[in-house]
Design an enzyme around this catalytic site. Structure first.
Site, mmCIF file in Angstrom:
data_model
loop_
_atom_site.group_PDB
_atom_site.id
_atom_site.type_symbol
_atom_site.label_atom_id
_atom_site.label_comp_id
_atom_site.label_asym_id
_atom_site.label_seq_id
_atom_site.Cartn_x
_atom_site.Cartn_y
_atom_site.Cartn_z
ATOM 1 N N ASP A 184 5.519 4.941 5.260
ATOM 2 C CA ASP A 184 6.235 4.062 5.655
ATOM 3 C C ASP A 184 6.781 1.949 4.968
ATOM 4 O O ASP A 184 7.415 1.164 5.360
ATOM 5 C CB ASP A 184 5.943 4.173 7.540
ATOM 6 C CG ASP A 184 4.726 2.975 7.457
ATOM 7 O OD1 ASP A 184 3.822 2.970 7.118
ATOM 8 O OD2 ASP A 184 4.771 2.001 8.074
ATOM 9 N N HIS A 185 5.654 2.274 3.946
ATOM 10 C CA HIS A 185 5.659 0.722 3.216
ATOM 11 C C HIS A 185 6.765 1.108 1.646
ATOM 12 O O HIS A 185 7.227 0.239 1.566
ATOM 13 C CB HIS A 185 5.190 0.329 3.239
ATOM 14 C CG HIS A 185 4.345 -0.050 4.433
ATOM 15 N ND1 HIS A 185 4.228 -1.352 4.788
ATOM 16 C CD2 HIS A 185 3.926 0.868 5.536
ATOM 17 C CE1 HIS A 185 3.939 -1.716 6.106
ATOM 18 N NE2 HIS A 185 2.968 0.043 6.368
ATOM 19 N N HIS A 236 1.323 4.464 1.452
ATOM 20 C CA HIS A 236 2.187 4.553 2.966
ATOM 21 C C HIS A 236 3.245 4.950 2.526
ATOM 22 O O HIS A 236 4.191 4.243 2.182
ATOM 23 C CB HIS A 236 1.684 3.906 4.467
ATOM 24 C CG HIS A 236 0.236 4.363 4.908
ATOM 25 N ND1 HIS A 236 -0.385 4.010 5.708
ATOM 26 C CD2 HIS A 236 -0.891 5.214 4.491
ATOM 27 C CE1 HIS A 236 -1.830 4.636 5.039
ATOM 28 N NE2 HIS A 236 -2.016 5.499 4.960
ATOM 29 N N HIS A 261 -7.886 -0.807 5.787
ATOM 30 C CA HIS A 261 -6.365 -0.254 6.000
ATOM 31 C C HIS A 261 -6.392 1.302 5.415
ATOM 32 O O HIS A 261 -6.341 2.496 5.545
ATOM 33 C CB HIS A 261 -5.062 -0.586 6.392
ATOM 34 C CG HIS A 261 -3.741 -0.211 6.639
ATOM 35 N ND1 HIS A 261 -4.275 0.808 8.000
ATOM 36 C CD2 HIS A 261 -2.589 0.459 5.771
ATOM 37 C CE1 HIS A 261 -2.822 1.313 7.789
ATOM 38 N NE2 HIS A 261 -2.094 1.167 6.777
ATOM 39 N N HIS A 279 4.725 -4.588 10.311
ATOM 40 C CA HIS A 279 4.687 -4.052 11.919
ATOM 41 C C HIS A 279 4.857 -4.716 13.378
ATOM 42 O O HIS A 279 4.418 -5.865 12.802
ATOM 43 C CB HIS A 279 3.445 -3.161 12.568
ATOM 44 C CG HIS A 279 3.690 -1.560 11.214
ATOM 45 N ND1 HIS A 279 4.599 -0.239 11.340
ATOM 46 C CD2 HIS A 279 2.994 -1.456 9.795
ATOM 47 C CE1 HIS A 279 4.290 0.567 10.474
ATOM 48 N NE2 HIS A 279 3.191 -0.058 9.400
ATOM 49 N N ASP A 281 -0.656 -3.695 5.828
ATOM 50 C CA ASP A 281 -1.022 -3.687 7.416
ATOM 51 C C ASP A 281 -2.397 -3.714 7.478
ATOM 52 O O ASP A 281 -3.486 -3.405 7.642
ATOM 53 C CB ASP A 281 -0.859 -1.713 7.234
ATOM 54 C CG ASP A 281 0.620 -1.108 7.658
ATOM 55 O OD1 ASP A 281 1.598 -2.295 8.174
ATOM 56 O OD2 ASP A 281 0.303 0.159 7.527
ATOM 57 N N HIS A 303 1.210 -0.881 -0.462
ATOM 58 C CA HIS A 303 -0.066 0.218 0.117
ATOM 59 C C HIS A 303 0.915 1.471 -0.389
ATOM 60 O O HIS A 303 1.743 1.166 0.203
ATOM 61 C CB HIS A 303 -1.361 -0.264 0.786
ATOM 62 C CG HIS A 303 -0.298 0.498 2.295
ATOM 63 N ND1 HIS A 303 0.383 -0.360 3.687
ATOM 64 C CD2 HIS A 303 -0.501 1.062 3.374
ATOM 65 C CE1 HIS A 303 0.840 -0.310 4.663
ATOM 66 N NE2 HIS A 303 0.054 0.735 4.327
HETATM 67 FE FE FE Z 1 2.783 1.246 7.736
HETATM 68 ZN ZN ZN Z 2 -0.331 1.555 6.252
#
Ligand code: FE
Ligand code: ZN
Length: 241
Positions: A60-61, A58, A114, A171, A133, A56
């Site tokens: 942080d990915h 985001h 999400h 995570h 996530d 996805h």
């Molecule tokens: Fe994340």
């Molecule tokens: Zn995420």
């Protein structure tokens, strides 16, 4: 021929996942957000990268995607539905598509909830589930762009996969998820045993993932919610926890 996985820790609690196809030597990486950490892991493994899988959009990915792509000439696979907000994709995919990887294939599963365009990948050779996530060990992702009904349907698609599947999530949230899960199912013995095991692992700073899907079915209150209404209640309670 099988695919093996290795966690690559990034930032404070993220994981990228390094995939290796034993038959062909092909290497993949899932969600390479921290280019430095991912490049170090790939170079230590022989410096080959064929495929970048994105779950996805985001940061942080996906933040390290372009740098990693350029360094190795890997191709990038991600959700067609989110192509406008993902790094440039070489292969835009949706539910039911298969992605060739080495001598095997990854199956694409749409898992909105999400985010709208969230996808998971399942690789039957090696029983590897890359769920970003959507599903966490003992938890699930926040409903940032989706409804409880969508997340319920997404989790139940994942629940239908073989119980031996390795749940490779985005995570290291398992310890806080376990504390919350115990408030939902205080008498769940499997969960209590797992929570104690997670506390021991985290006391040494060790990873708690991947878990097996069959363990999540017995211990994860979000997977165990009987319907979307109940899932929504549990998710709202976790947001306040
Ligand atoms: Fe994340
Ligand atoms: Zn995420």
């Amino acid at each position: 021929m099988t695919v093996t996985v290795q966690a690559v820790p990034m930032f404070s609690d993220n994981y990228a996942w390094l995939l290796r196809d034993s038959g062909t030597g092909a290497v993949g990486i899932v969600d390479p957000a921290d280019a430095g950490a991912v490049i170090a892991a790939i170079d230590a493994d022989g410096g080959r990268l064929d495929t970048i899988f994105l779950t996805h959009h985001h940061g942080d990915h996906v933040a390290g995607t372009d740098e990693v792509r350029q360094r190795y000439g890997a191709r990038v696979v991600g959700a067609a539905a989110d192509a406008h907000r993902l790094p440039r994709l070489d292969l835009a995919v949706a539910e039911g598509d298969t992605v060739p990887f080495g001598g095997t294939t990854a199956h694409v599963i749409d898992t909105p909830g999400h985010t709208r365009g969230h996808i998971a990948f399942y690789i039957p050779d090696g029983e590897v589930l890359l769920c970003g996530d959507t599903l966490f060990s003992l938890g699930c992702g926040r409903l940032l762009e989706g409804t409880a009904g969508e997340m319920f349907a997404s989790l139940h698609k994942l629940a239908a996969l073989p119980g031996a599947a390795l749940v490779c999530c985005g995570h290291e949230y398992t310890q806080s998820n376990a504390r919350f899960a115990l408030t939902v199912e205080p008498d769940n013995l499997a969960l209590r045993t797992r929570a104690a095991q997670v506390d021991r692992l985290r006391a040494y700073g060790d990873r708690t993932v991947p878990s097996r899907l069959q363990a999540e079915m017995a211990e994860n209150p979000f997977l165990r919610a009987q319907d979307a209404v109940r899932l929504g209640e549990i998710r709202a309670a976790k947001d306040r926890f």
